[in-house]
Motif scaffolding. Sequence first.
Motif, PDB file in Angstrom:
ATOM      1  N   LYS A  27       0.835  -1.203   0.000  1.00 32.74           N
ATOM      2  CA  LYS A  27       0.000   0.000   0.000  1.00 32.74           C
ATOM      3  C   LYS A  27       0.877   1.263   0.000  1.00 32.74           C
ATOM      4  O   LYS A  27       0.599   2.238  -0.708  1.00 32.74           O
ATOM      5  N   GLU A  28       1.946   1.247   0.785  1.00 29.44           N
ATOM      6  CA  GLU A  28       2.848   2.393   0.874  1.00 29.44           C
ATOM      7  C   GLU A  28       3.568   2.635  -0.454  1.00 29.44           C
ATOM      8  O   GLU A  28       3.765   3.775  -0.855  1.00 29.44           O
ATOM      9  N   ARG A  31       1.287   4.309  -2.771  1.00 33.63           N
ATOM     10  CA  ARG A  31       1.154   5.715  -2.357  1.00 33.63           C
ATOM     11  C   ARG A  31       2.334   6.535  -2.861  1.00 33.63           C
ATOM     12  O   ARG A  31       2.158   7.621  -3.403  1.00 33.63           O
ATOM     13  N   TRP A  32       3.553   6.021  -2.687  1.00 32.29           N
ATOM     14  CA  TRP A  32       4.736   6.736  -3.177  1.00 32.29           C
ATOM     15  C   TRP A  32       4.691   6.893  -4.696  1.00 32.29           C
ATOM     16  O   TRP A  32       5.067   7.942  -5.220  1.00 32.29           O
ATOM     17  N   SER A  34       2.036   7.187  -6.521  1.00 33.44           N
ATOM     18  CA  SER A  34       1.047   8.228  -6.790  1.00 33.44           C
ATOM     19  C   SER A  34       1.630   9.621  -6.559  1.00 33.44           C
ATOM     20  O   SER A  34       1.383  10.542  -7.339  1.00 33.44           O
ATOM     21  N   ILE A  35       2.397   9.759  -5.498  1.00 35.52           N
ATOM     22  CA  ILE A  35       3.029  11.049  -5.215  1.00 35.52           C
ATOM     23  C   ILE A  35       4.012  11.392  -6.331  1.00 35.52           C
ATOM     24  O   ILE A  35       4.009  12.497  -6.871  1.00 35.52           O
ATOM     25  N   ALA A  40      -0.999  12.438  -6.146  1.00 34.52           N
ATOM     26  CA  ALA A  40      -1.276  12.622  -4.716  1.00 34.52           C
ATOM     27  C   ALA A  40      -0.279  13.638  -4.175  1.00 34.52           C
ATOM     28  O   ALA A  40       0.784  13.856  -4.755  1.00 34.52           O
ATOM     29  N   GLU A  46       5.094  11.258   4.927  1.00 36.57           N
ATOM     30  CA  GLU A  46       6.056  11.087   3.823  1.00 36.57           C
ATOM     31  C   GLU A  46       7.205  12.086   3.931  1.00 36.57           C
ATOM     32  O   GLU A  46       8.356  11.741   3.670  1.00 36.57           O
TER      33      GLU A  46
END
Length: 75
Positions: A27-28, A31-32, A34-35, A40, A46
Amino acid sequence: MAQSMADRAMQLLELTSLKDLAEVNSKEYVRWQSIKRGRARFAVDELEQLAERYPQFRWWLITGEVLPGIGQTRP
């Protein structure tokens, strides 16, 4: 014009392998990704993780300033 903290964080993220920040396919990691792709925004967690990974850039990341006398530089 001065860089924002998000701009500086993105600069550090460009130097970093996502594998160094999170386990692939976790999941992390997603997320990274996406950033990094601009889908995101950075959250405090972060930013803290980047500051821990790059302690020599911590002051620059937060303020945009460098303090070479105490080892705080920028990439």
